[in-house]
Design a protein around this motif. Sequence first.
Motif, mmCIF file in Angstrom:
data_model
loop_
_atom_site.group_PDB
_atom_site.id
_atom_site.type_symbol
_atom_site.label_atom_id
_atom_site.label_comp_id
_atom_site.label_asym_id
_atom_site.label_seq_id
_atom_site.Cartn_x
_atom_site.Cartn_y
_atom_site.Cartn_z
ATOM 1 N N GLY A 33 7.538 11.501 -14.198
ATOM 2 C CA GLY A 33 6.846 10.262 -14.528
ATOM 3 C C GLY A 33 5.476 10.454 -15.136
ATOM 4 N N GLN A 34 5.012 11.706 -15.258
ATOM 5 C CA GLN A 34 3.671 11.969 -15.770
ATOM 6 C C GLN A 34 3.735 12.918 -16.962
ATOM 7 N N THR A 35 2.979 12.593 -18.016
ATOM 8 C CA THR A 35 2.817 13.516 -19.132
ATOM 9 C C THR A 35 1.755 14.545 -18.769
ATOM 10 N N ARG A 36 2.064 15.806 -18.982
ATOM 11 C CA ARG A 36 1.089 16.863 -18.706
ATOM 12 C C ARG A 36 0.493 17.351 -20.017
ATOM 13 N N ILE A 37 -0.812 17.196 -20.172
ATOM 14 C CA ILE A 37 -1.513 17.694 -21.355
ATOM 15 C C ILE A 37 -2.030 19.088 -21.043
ATOM 16 N N ASP A 38 -1.542 20.070 -21.778
ATOM 17 C CA ASP A 38 -1.933 21.457 -21.558
ATOM 18 C C ASP A 38 -3.177 21.833 -22.351
ATOM 19 N N VAL A 39 -3.272 21.310 -23.575
ATOM 20 C CA VAL A 39 -4.422 21.590 -24.434
ATOM 21 C C VAL A 39 -4.851 20.270 -25.059
ATOM 22 N N PRO A 40 -6.114 19.883 -24.939
ATOM 23 C CA PRO A 40 -6.539 18.610 -25.540
ATOM 24 C C PRO A 40 -6.507 18.674 -27.058
ATOM 25 N N ALA A 41 -6.576 17.510 -27.676
ATOM 26 C CA ALA A 41 -6.549 17.462 -29.137
ATOM 27 C C ALA A 41 -7.745 18.200 -29.731
ATOM 28 N N ILE A 42 -8.915 17.981 -29.172
ATOM 29 C CA ILE A 42 -10.135 18.645 -29.632
ATOM 30 C C ILE A 42 -10.938 19.034 -28.398
ATOM 31 N N GLY A 43 -11.379 20.286 -28.342
ATOM 32 C CA GLY A 43 -12.160 20.759 -27.206
ATOM 33 C C GLY A 43 -13.581 21.118 -27.602
ATOM 34 N N ASP A 44 -14.317 21.615 -26.647
ATOM 35 C CA ASP A 44 -15.713 21.992 -26.877
ATOM 36 C C ASP A 44 -15.803 23.333 -27.594
ATOM 37 N N GLY A 45 -16.950 23.563 -28.225
ATOM 38 C CA GLY A 45 -17.217 24.849 -28.852
ATOM 39 C C GLY A 45 -16.303 25.106 -30.033
ATOM 40 N N LEU A 46 -16.057 26.393 -30.304
ATOM 41 C CA LEU A 46 -15.171 26.762 -31.407
ATOM 42 C C LEU A 46 -13.752 26.312 -31.087
ATOM 43 N N TRP A 47 -13.175 25.556 -32.009
ATOM 44 C CA TRP A 47 -11.847 24.977 -31.760
ATOM 45 C C TRP A 47 -11.092 24.906 -33.075
ATOM 46 N N VAL A 48 -9.921 25.501 -33.108
ATOM 47 C CA VAL A 48 -9.076 25.425 -34.289
ATOM 48 C C VAL A 48 -8.052 24.316 -34.065
ATOM 49 N N HIS A 49 -7.734 23.590 -35.121
ATOM 50 C CA HIS A 49 -6.746 22.511 -35.022
ATOM 51 C C HIS A 49 -5.475 23.042 -34.372
ATOM 52 N N ASN A 50 -4.856 22.225 -33.530
ATOM 53 C CA ASN A 50 -3.693 22.683 -32.762
ATOM 54 C C ASN A 50 -2.460 22.970 -33.610
ATOM 55 N N LEU A 51 -2.495 22.663 -34.900
ATOM 56 C CA LEU A 51 -1.418 23.117 -35.782
ATOM 57 C C LEU A 51 -1.393 24.633 -35.898
ATOM 58 N N PHE A 52 -2.561 25.243 -35.727
ATOM 59 C CA PHE A 52 -2.689 26.685 -35.955
ATOM 60 C C PHE A 52 -2.551 27.409 -34.626
ATOM 61 N N GLN A 53 -1.449 28.144 -34.498
ATOM 62 C CA GLN A 53 -1.105 28.820 -33.252
ATOM 63 C C GLN A 53 -0.417 30.139 -33.555
ATOM 64 N N SER A 54 -0.301 30.953 -32.528
ATOM 65 C CA SER A 54 0.610 32.083 -32.617
ATOM 66 C C SER A 54 2.023 31.561 -32.861
ATOM 67 N N ASN A 55 2.826 32.351 -33.557
ATOM 68 C CA ASN A 55 4.236 32.055 -33.845
ATOM 69 C C ASN A 55 4.436 31.025 -34.946
ATOM 70 N N MET A 56 3.382 30.603 -35.621
ATOM 71 C CA MET A 56 3.527 29.578 -36.645
ATOM 72 C C MET A 56 4.018 30.182 -37.961
ATOM 73 N N VAL A 57 4.352 29.303 -38.892
ATOM 74 C CA VAL A 57 4.622 29.679 -40.275
ATOM 75 C C VAL A 57 3.537 29.057 -41.137
ATOM 76 N N ILE A 58 3.044 29.818 -42.103
ATOM 77 C CA ILE A 58 2.094 29.323 -43.097
ATOM 78 C C ILE A 58 2.836 29.176 -44.420
ATOM 79 N N GLN A 59 2.572 28.069 -45.114
ATOM 80 C CA GLN A 59 3.279 27.786 -46.353
ATOM 81 C C GLN A 59 2.934 28.801 -47.437
ATOM 82 N N ARG A 60 3.969 29.380 -48.029
ATOM 83 C CA ARG A 60 3.786 30.347 -49.109
ATOM 84 C C ARG A 60 3.376 29.643 -50.403
ATOM 85 N N ASP A 61 2.775 30.394 -51.300
ATOM 86 C CA ASP A 61 2.503 29.976 -52.680
ATOM 87 C C ASP A 61 1.622 28.737 -52.786
#
Length: 616
Positions: A33-61
Motif C-alpha cells: 500500500g506504500q510507494t517506496r522512494i529510493d532516490v529523490p528526484a533531485i538531492g543536495d550537492g552534486l547530483w546527476v539527473h536520474n536518467l544517468f545511471q550505471s547499466n544505461m545506454v547512451i544514444q549513438r551518433d
Amino acid sequence: MNDHFTRRIVCLAAFAVAMTGGNVPATERLERGQTRIDVPAIGDGLWVHNLFQSNMVIQRDKPIRVWGWADPGEKVTVTFAGQSQSATAAADRSWKVELPALPASAEPRTMTIQGKTKKVALENILVGDIWLLGGQSNMEFELPKADNGDLEAVSANFPNIRLFSVPQLNGPDRKPSFPMQYRWSDWSHQHFREGYWDVCTPATVREFSAIGYVFARRLHMATQIPIGVIDASRGGTCIETWLPLELLQTIDTPEVKQMLAEWDKKIADFDPQKDLADRIKRFHERAAKQNAGDRQPPATLLPGPAMDMNRPGNCYASMIAPLAGFPIKGALWHHGFNNALQPNGHVLYYQVFARMIGAWRAAFTDPQLPFGIISLCTAGDPQDRDNYLEKMADEGIYIRAVQYQTFLDLWNAGDKNIGYADSFDQRRSWFHPQIKIPVGERIARWALATQYDKRIRWLPPLLKSVETGNGKILLKLDGPAGPYNDGPIHGFAIAGPDGKFQPAQAEHFNKGNNQFDYSVIVLSSPLVPAPVYYRHAWGRNPLANLKSTDHTDLPFATQRNDTWTLADLYEIYSGKKPATPGILNRSEKNELVRLLRTEDLRRRRAEASALLQENN
C-alpha cells in the motif's frame, strides 16, 4: 521473503555498489500500500539527473548531453570515453555539458561526474540506440502475460539490451526529474520498479512491456547494436494528457475547446473538504452493511482532478518533460482505448495526434525523430457474417481509422520517419489481447527497414484509387494482396448514397479467361445495387483477412471513404436526430445496435431465401 521480493532487493544492492558515490538508493523493506522512494528526484550537492545511471545506454551518433544539479558556482566535469567537458552550476543549481557524439559500442564504459568534493562513477554504460515507448496499458502489458511470453522471458539473456520504466508521476507542472522508486499500484496490488536502468535478463524482463521487449530483441538480433528501451506508457490514459497543455490551448477546434473548458470547470468546482466528507459518509454506510474490521475512515484531503493523470497535459508534464533533451533514436505509440470511450472521441484524436507527434519530436530536439504508430488492438466479441453490421457500431474502430489516416497524412506529406503497424488481426475478445509478440515483431519490421537499412518490407498494402460504377466498387492497391488463410476475402462493407451498409462480396479482378489482377479488389452486394462507399476491417474485433501476399503478413488497414459518424448512422437507420447534435447518448447507441442487428437478420434471411431458391 518471496523470490520476487528477494530479486528486487538484490538488484537494489547491486545498483548501490555500482553507483560508487552517486545517487545511491535506499533498501528499506517494501510495505504493502506504500510507494517506496529510493532516490529523490533531485538531492543536495552534486547530483546527476536520474536518467544517468550505471547499466544505461547512451544514444549513438548524437551529441551526448548530461545534466544535473550542484551548488551554485560549483564546477562540474563529466568524462566519458576519453572525452571531458566542464560546466559551472547556475544560481538555480543546474548544470549541463555536451560531449561529442560516439558510434555504437558494446564495450562497457564508465562515466565520471566530478564536482568540488564529490565524484560520481557510473559503470557498464553502452553506446547504441534508445527507443521510447508511449501509450497505455496494451503497451505496458508485461511480457509473461503475453501468449508465449514465458518462453520469451526465459530466453531473455541479452546483456546489451537495457530496460527502463519511467516513474508514473502526476501534476500539471513540468517535472525536471523523477525519483527512483517502487510504486505501489492499488489496481494491480503490487509494487512496480520505476526509474532504474536494468540489464535485460529473464528476471528483469518479467515486469517489462512485451511489445517493447520483442521490438528491442529483434532490433538487437538483426543489428548487434546495443538497444535501450524507455517505457513511458501508462494505462488508462487519454491522448490529451500526452500533449503540452500550452499546445492544446492553441488548437482552435470546438472539440478541444470544449474538452479544456470541461476540465477547467471540474478543477474549479472541486471542494477537497466536501470530497472528504462524502468519502467518510460512504465509508460509514459500507461499514453499517458489512464488518469494517480494523479499517479506519478516510482522513486525508485529496488533490482531486487537478492531479488526475488524464487532466490535459499532465502526463506530458510528468513523464515526458523529465526526459526532454535526452537524445534517443525514436519512439513507438500504442494507444486509443480510453478515447474510444468518449462519444466521437476520434474527432478530437485526429485533431491532436499529429500535433502530439510533433511535440514529442520537439521534446527530444529531433524534428525528424522516427515515430512508429501501432493501431488500437481488438476488444469485444469477434465480428462475423452473422453480426457484421452490429459490430460496426463502435467508436474504437474510428480511433483505429484516424491513427492510420494520421500516418497517411504525414507519410504522403513526405515524412519518411513515420511508421505504422496494425494489430487488429491479432484477435482476442479481452481488451488486453495477449497476442503481443507478433505486434512487436511487426513494428520492428518498420524500424529495421527504415532506420537500419534492412531490405525487408514493412508498408501494408496501400490504396491507390477507388472506382465506382456498374454496381461495383474497384479498389486498386499498390501491389498484390489476398486472404491470409486462402478462401474468400473477408472484411469489406459497402453502401450506396443512402449510407446503409452491407457486407460485401470481395474478389480479385478477373481480366478474362480466369486471369486475375491480385492488386485490384472488386466489391459488390445484391443488397446494394449502386455502391459508392466502402469500409474495411470496420469492427472492434474485425472479420478481415486481406494481407500482403509476399509472406510478410501485413494487413490492409482499417479505412473508409465515407465521413459518417455513429450519430450519422443513427439518423440514417432510425430516421431520427440524436437529442444532442452529433453525439449519441447510451439509449440512442443501444437503439442503433438493435437496428443494425435487425438489418443483419434481414440480410441473413434474404441470403437463406436465395440459397433455397437456387437449390430448388
